[in-house]
Design a protein around this motif. Structure first.
Motif, PDB file in Angstrom:
ATOM      1  N   GLU A 741       0.806  -1.222   0.000  1.00 56.48           N
ATOM      2  CA  GLU A 741       0.000   0.000   0.000  1.00 56.48           C
ATOM      3  C   GLU A 741       0.834   1.266   0.000  1.00 56.48           C
ATOM      4  N   TYR A 742       1.991   1.178   0.591  1.00 56.79           N
ATOM      5  CA  TYR A 742       2.872   2.346   0.643  1.00 56.79           C
ATOM      6  C   TYR A 742       4.306   1.896   0.861  1.00 56.79           C
ATOM      7  N   PHE A 743       5.224   2.881   0.828  1.00 58.64           N
ATOM      8  CA  PHE A 743       6.640   2.571   0.986  1.00 58.64           C
ATOM      9  C   PHE A 743       7.042   2.653   2.460  1.00 58.64           C
ATOM     10  N   ILE A 744       7.809   1.667   2.912  1.00 63.28           N
ATOM     11  CA  ILE A 744       8.251   1.643   4.310  1.00 63.28           C
ATOM     12  C   ILE A 744       9.771   1.800   4.383  1.00 63.28           C
ATOM     13  N   GLU A 745      10.275   1.733   5.581  1.00 67.50           N
ATOM     14  CA  GLU A 745      11.722   1.835   5.800  1.00 67.50           C
ATOM     15  C   GLU A 745      12.263   0.454   6.171  1.00 67.50           C
ATOM     16  N   GLN A 765       6.866  10.237   2.428  1.00 62.98           N
ATOM     17  CA  GLN A 765       7.560   9.112   1.803  1.00 62.98           C
ATOM     18  C   GLN A 765       7.818   9.305   0.314  1.00 62.98           C
ATOM     19  N   LEU A 766       7.112  10.259  -0.334  1.00 58.57           N
ATOM     20  CA  LEU A 766       7.334  10.483  -1.772  1.00 58.57           C
ATOM     21  C   LEU A 766       7.827  11.898  -2.050  1.00 58.57           C
ATOM     22  N   PHE A 767       8.526  12.456  -1.074  1.00 59.59           N
ATOM     23  CA  PHE A 767       8.987  13.837  -1.188  1.00 59.59           C
ATOM     24  C   PHE A 767       9.716  14.069  -2.518  1.00 59.59           C
ATOM     25  N   VAL A 786       3.151   5.035  -6.883  1.00 56.73           N
ATOM     26  CA  VAL A 786       3.115   6.425  -6.427  1.00 56.73           C
ATOM     27  C   VAL A 786       1.684   6.815  -6.059  1.00 56.73           C
ATOM     28  N   LYS A 787       0.757   6.503  -6.951  1.00 55.96           N
ATOM     29  CA  LYS A 787      -0.635   6.893  -6.721  1.00 55.96           C
ATOM     30  C   LYS A 787      -1.193   6.196  -5.482  1.00 55.96           C
ATOM     31  N   GLN A 788      -0.890   4.909  -5.370  1.00 58.45           N
ATOM     32  CA  GLN A 788      -1.444   4.181  -4.229  1.00 58.45           C
ATOM     33  C   GLN A 788      -0.811   4.652  -2.918  1.00 58.45           C
ATOM     34  N   ALA A 789       0.467   4.959  -2.939  1.00 58.09           N
ATOM     35  CA  ALA A 789       1.125   5.442  -1.718  1.00 58.09           C
ATOM     36  C   ALA A 789       0.513   6.771  -1.274  1.00 58.09           C
ATOM     37  N   LEU A 790       0.246   7.643  -2.247  1.00 53.06           N
ATOM     38  CA  LEU A 790      -0.359   8.931  -1.887  1.00 53.06           C
ATOM     39  C   LEU A 790      -1.770   8.736  -1.344  1.00 53.06           C
ATOM     40  N   GLN A 791      -2.490   7.796  -1.935  1.00 54.26           N
ATOM     41  CA  GLN A 791      -3.823   7.480  -1.413  1.00 54.26           C
ATOM     42  C   GLN A 791      -3.719   7.002   0.036  1.00 54.26           C
ATOM     43  N   SER A 792      -2.674   6.233   0.321  1.00 53.45           N
ATOM     44  CA  SER A 792      -2.503   5.714   1.680  1.00 53.45           C
ATOM     45  C   SER A 792      -2.177   6.843   2.651  1.00 53.45           C
TER      46      SER A 792
END
Ligand SMILES: [Ca+2]
Ligand SMILES: [Ca+2]
Ligand SMILES: [Ca+2]
Length: 1022
Positions: A741-745, A765-767, A786-792
């Motif tokens: 769903e999004y990017f983690i560390e 996370q998408l700076f 990208v789109k899904q991460a921003l939605q998250s």
């Protein structure tokens, strides 16, 4: 230009889509029980419709405008506020270091104070009676309708025959930094006779002489005020000068010691509370830094039991038998809380600004220093001295010793008068000649009669005098209007690094003549910008207000423009120095409005003083320290500054160091795989300890920018290297950091238990992807991720009410209150909350909100983006918080300059100055869109209209010049252009075009230069 965009054809239609996707998704994911941020934001269709309504200029009346402090001085020329009732406030123009705090107390409701007496009043002569009414909150109905840069206040009252409209602003002309950085405020005051009979009306204006405002208590000097008429203008000119040496007849009488605190106790002085104890201190107290500067063995030192205790120490009454009271003072600097006061006639007034005749505080330093009060005007009176400690926090104590009565100040002034930071001049100038001011003041009587109208007076700096100017009352027939122009100017050149304005002016009088000589152009261009940005735009008026309000930070203590031409910024007013690379990573406004300022910061700081030639490190506060996000951001900023240049000079001059800057980051990557895995210090004031897309996306975007710049510089080898690393990094980021769903560390929490976000959802996370959009660098991760991460980020981190979440997870600093919306820095929606996780996790920062919102616009999430901005607008409602002061670590925080990134995204703006390329792809109302734009050398308005088979683009230049070689626009889906025509000034210009997806790129056969008033019309036909 964005490549895949959801257009809003009808707002309501899209609102439905948002709801549907949210509900469908929410059902699938099981959220952590403590994650109380609702997935469904409950934005109704009418909420969304309201947010997108064009709307009217915002107006706040009376108490609703109570917190307003709109900066109305020039860029980097100090900080002068226009308050909600049209009076001036703050007056930080005297080069004093103002520390506005680390954020803990900045988000609060208050009315800005005014330490200087100034104002305007309307004088009306009717039936042989002359009255004046001040332009302030008592006028009657008062409305504030300011939109940066132009302040606007309206006054009306049922019992007064004149309605007033006052504009207050400093000239603000994008791309003309010098004329926007004047230490000056212009006032246009329009009177309108609303009665049914003729009246005589005019303006009374007044200004206190505040030269040496901070030094006054410790210098022996005179203030001088002259009223001069030059070039048909009346001007109050305030200066200061050395006091003449005493004459023989003024030989000093012997000094009288009031007390030296050498006795076994306080004698006939009375102590209350605990802070003073029963006897004078013998020097430094327990747990205190060394105290010095006192005389003998005893002194007052209220650090007894630490800073906590309070108390007072009061002398018996004594006669003021000499011209000065001298003493030594150290300790805390809190006005009214760690102070020594002089009380007159035995009145033990409570310490308050008006109730004490003299007061002094320490300088947050244990060393006692000489201080004196000039009390010559009080000679013969009975007085008492009271020492006060009513403070408990840091520096909540005061040190005092050796109080004496003398005919001369005991100490020598702290430096020559002419070198003091607050030495200089201030002027109030009337655009016209003035009239018998004394006659008007006497006719009005009351408080006005106390004002000075005498030319050329001097008085001790310890005293205060306000001088007035009156315009000649003119006949106003019913309904008739009359406008008056005034200029307030200042000139305080003794700033450590100097002021840019001091290169051009030698006094406030020179500034006043300059702004009035050039009034038509300076005010005209400022209003043209206001017209272009606010009036002519199709974007919602409130949104324009919000996005432009942060630009006011330029005219605050946050920003400095040094004498050597270098632009320099704090993070917030007086807090955290050095145009910090990571906070300023978010700031887009300055680069788009005054690109020369940002270029100076790059050349003189990042690639100048702060650059390490041996390694390529850019010290993040122009020092020796590395910030991973700031280092990558410096490459992105360099590319942006190149794009906003008229030619390639900036890139050519700086390329070797830009390349080295990027090579430093590549070295941190270590193995050219496009992932930085080592310890990464960053804007959260902590280090991330493993690959992540916060620093990682900035790194990849920097590689793309590096690739583009290398190509332009003919360095193909480096361009290829950047490309290769970039491609690897994008791929590996998805493989290793995508959680579905999004990017983690990726981090080992056993090794690094503190300050990581691991499986959390970081708003930033998408700076780097947001940056890439701003610079036309395209996707650095696959579009769908990208789109899904921003939605998250929207789903998990934006709360319509931050209350419930912050009730469980208290933020380190509150920048939003219960009931208010906000975007959290980081949350853990699906994994255990990391109590030791990334710092500031539970806080709400406007800079991040704008960063995310701007990026959302590029990805087609326009409603969400505008809702986030609406949240900021709601929090900064002037009934609660100064709408021009978005706070974080200090007032007027630089990160908020990110708002301009939302603005450019809404227009789908793309620009490459040296290539003469300009493009737009409006994200809202693309069928009928209009907005202001800036380029390297000129600005104007862009409009787009779609009708039937035609898409019409108009680029109208309003200021400067615009060189064009190519253009780009976005057409609707399935729109296949059959013909593209281009005309300017009625003549057609030759061009060819290409179509890719929905992007039409137009190349001009001949270079084109637009000048003000000229319009380029592009017609794209199916
Ligand atoms: Ca002593
Ligand atoms: Ca205390
Ligand atoms: Ca690596």
């Amino acid at each position: 230009m964005r490549k895949y965009r959801t257009f809003i054809i009808a707002v309501a239609y899209l609102a439905c889509c948002v709801f549907i996707t949210v509900h469908a998704w929410a059902e699938k994911i099981k959220l952590r029980a403590g994650h109380v941020i609702p997935v469904d934001k409950k934005l109704s269709r009418s909420d969304i419709k309201g947010m997108f309504r064009r709307g009217e200029r915002l107006v706040w009346a009376g108490q609703d405008a109570n917190t307003v402090g709109m900066p109305v001085g020039g860029i980097a020329a100090g900080q002068l506020y226009l308050r909600g009732d049209g009076t001036l406030g703050l007056w930080q123009i005297f080069n004093k270091h103002i520390f506005s705090g680390y954020g803990a107390t900045n988000y609060r409701t208050y009315k800005p104070e005014s330490p200087v007496d100034s104002g305007f009043g309307v004088v009306v002569k009717q039936d042989d009676k002359t009255t004046v009414r001040k332009l302030d909150h008592k006028f009657g109905k008062v409305e504030f309708a300011g939109e940066y840069p132009i302040g606007l206040v309206r006054y009306g009252a049922g019992d007064f025959p004149v309605k007033v409209e006052m504009e207050a602003f400093s000239p603000f002309i994008p791309l003309n930094a010098r004329d926007s950085a004047l230490p000056a405020t212009l006032f246009h005051i329009t009177l309108e006779n609303t009665s049914s009979q003729s009246i005589q009306a005019g303006i009374l204006a007044w200004l206190e002489n505040a030269v040496c405002i901070d030094s006054a208590p410790s210098i022996h000097a005179l203030r001088r005020t002259r009223i001069v008429n030059e070039k048909g203008r009346a001007m109050i000119v305030h200066t200061a000068e050395k006091a003449p040496p005493p004459t023989a007849a003024e030989q000093p009488r012997p000094t009288v010691a009031l007390t030296d605190f050498e006795g076994p106790d306080y004698g006939d002085w009375k102590a209350t509370g605990e802070a003073f104890g029963k006897k004078p201190a013998g020097g430094t107290l327990a747990n205190q830094n060394p105290v010095s500067g006192f005389i003998g063995k005893g002194l007052v030192n209220t650090f007894l039991g630490g800073d906590g205790p309070h108390g007072t120490l009061t002398s018996p009454p004594f006669e003021i038998s000499r011209k000065f009271i001298n003493f030594l003072i150290g300790g805390g600097s809190q006005q009214r809380q760690t102070c020594i006061n002089l009380l007159i006639d035995g009145k033990r007034r409570q310490p308050s600004p008006g109730g004490v005749v003299r007061t002094a505080v320490g300088k947050d330093n244990e060393k006692l220093e000489s201080y004196f009060w000039d009390v010559s005007e009080l000679e013969g009176k009975s007085a008492q001295i009271q020492i006060v400690d009513s403070a408990s926090g840091g520096w909540g104590h005061i040190n005092i010793d050796q109080i004496e009565l003398a005919d001369a100040p005991q100490q020598t002034p702290p430096g020559e008068l002419e070198d003091l930071p607050d030495y200089g001049s201030m002027v109030l100038a009337c655009g016209n000649t003035c009239w018998q001011t004394r006659t008007v003041l006497d006719a009005v009587g009351g408080w006005a009669a106390q004002l000075n109208a005498e030319n050329d007076i001097t008085f001790p700096v310890s005293g205060s005098k306000t001088t007035a100017l009156a315009t000649q009352p003119l006949n106003l027939a019913p309904g008739q209007k009359q406008t008056y122009t005034f200029a307030l100017t200042w000139h305080f050149p003794n700033f450590k690094q100097g002021h840019e304005y001091a290169n051009r002016f030698n006094s406030a009088s020179e500034v006043a003549h300059y702004v009035l000589d050039n009034h038509e152009r300076l005010a005209g261009d400022t209003k043209k910008w206001h017209q272009t940005f606010y009036e002519d735009s199709t974007l919602p008026r409130w949104l324009l207000f919000r996005l432009h309000s942060t630009v006011a930070n330029l005219a605050t203590g946050t920003c400095q423009w040094w004498k050597n031409g270098r632009f320099w910024g704090w993070e917030g007013v007086g807090c955290c120095e050095g145009t910090c690379t990571h906070v300023w990573n978010y700031a887009h406004a300055v680069a788009r409005l005054f690109p020369e300022l940002e270029r100076s910061a790059r050349e003189m700081q990042d690639f100048g003083e702060g650059f390490h030639e041996d390694t390529g490190l850019v010290g993040f506060r122009s020092d020796n320290n590395y910030a991973a996000d700031g280092q990558c951001g410096t490459v992105l900023k360099a590319y942006r500054e190149h794009l906003m240049s008229a030619d390639s000079g900036f890139l050519k001059r700086n390329w070797p160091r830009i390349k080295k800057t990027l090579e430093f980051s590549i070295k941190q990557d270590g193995n050219d795989d496009g992932l930085i895995e080592n310890s990464q210090h960053n804007t959260f004031d902590i280090n991330f300890e493993g690959p992540n897309t916060f620093v990682g996306s900035l790194y990849l975007a920097a590689l793309r920018a590096g690739e583009e710049m290398a190509k332009e510089m003919g360095d193909d080898e480096f361009a290829k290297r950047c490309r290769k690393i970039f491609e690897s990094g994008g791929k590996l980021s998805v493989e290793r950091l995508w959680d579905g769903e999004y990017f983690i560390e990726e981090v080992d929490l056993a090794k690094h238990p503190k300050f990581q976000y691991e499986k959390g959802c970081l708003s930033d996370q998408l700076f780097g992807q947001g940056w890439a959009e701003q610079l036309g660098l395209g996707y650095i991760y696959p579009a769908e991720n990208v789109k899904q991460a921003l939605q998250s980020v929207w789903r998990y981190n934006w709360a319509p009410d931050i209350g419930p979440y912050n009730a469980d997870y208290k933020p380190e600093r509150w920048f939003a209150r219960e009931g208010e919306p906000g975007l959290f820095t980081c949350t853990w929606p699906k994994s255990p909350y990391l109590a030791d996780g990334v710092r500031y996790k539970d806080e709400v920062w406007t800079g991040i909100e704008y960063q995310v919102a701007g990026h959302m616009v590029w990805e087609g999430m326009v409603e969400e983006a505008v809702a986030i901005c609406d949240g900021v607008q709601k929090r900064y409602d002037p009934a609660k918080h100064n709408p021009f002061n978005e706070v974080e670590c200090g007032d007027h925080y630089a990160r908020a300059f990110a708002s301009w990134g939302v603005y450019t995204a809404l227009a789908g703006y793309e620009y490459h100055g040296p290539k003469g390329h300009l493009g737009f792809a409006p994200a809202v109302t693309p069928d009928d869109f209009r907005a202001a734009f800036t380029a390297a050398e000129g600005w104007g308005t862009f409009s787009q209209k779609r009708k039937d088979k035609t898409q019409l683009e108009q680029i109208e230049l309003r200021w400067g010049r615009l060189a064009l070689k190519s253009l780009a626009f976005e057409v609707p889906e399935n729109f296949k252009p059959a013909e593209v025509t281009l005309t300017t000034a009625g003549k057609s210009a030759k061009c060819d075009y290409t179509l890719k997806d929905r992007r039409v790129e137009i190349n001009l056969k001949d270079d084109l230069i637009l000048t003000p008033g000229q319009m380029l019309v592009v017609t794209i036909q199916r």
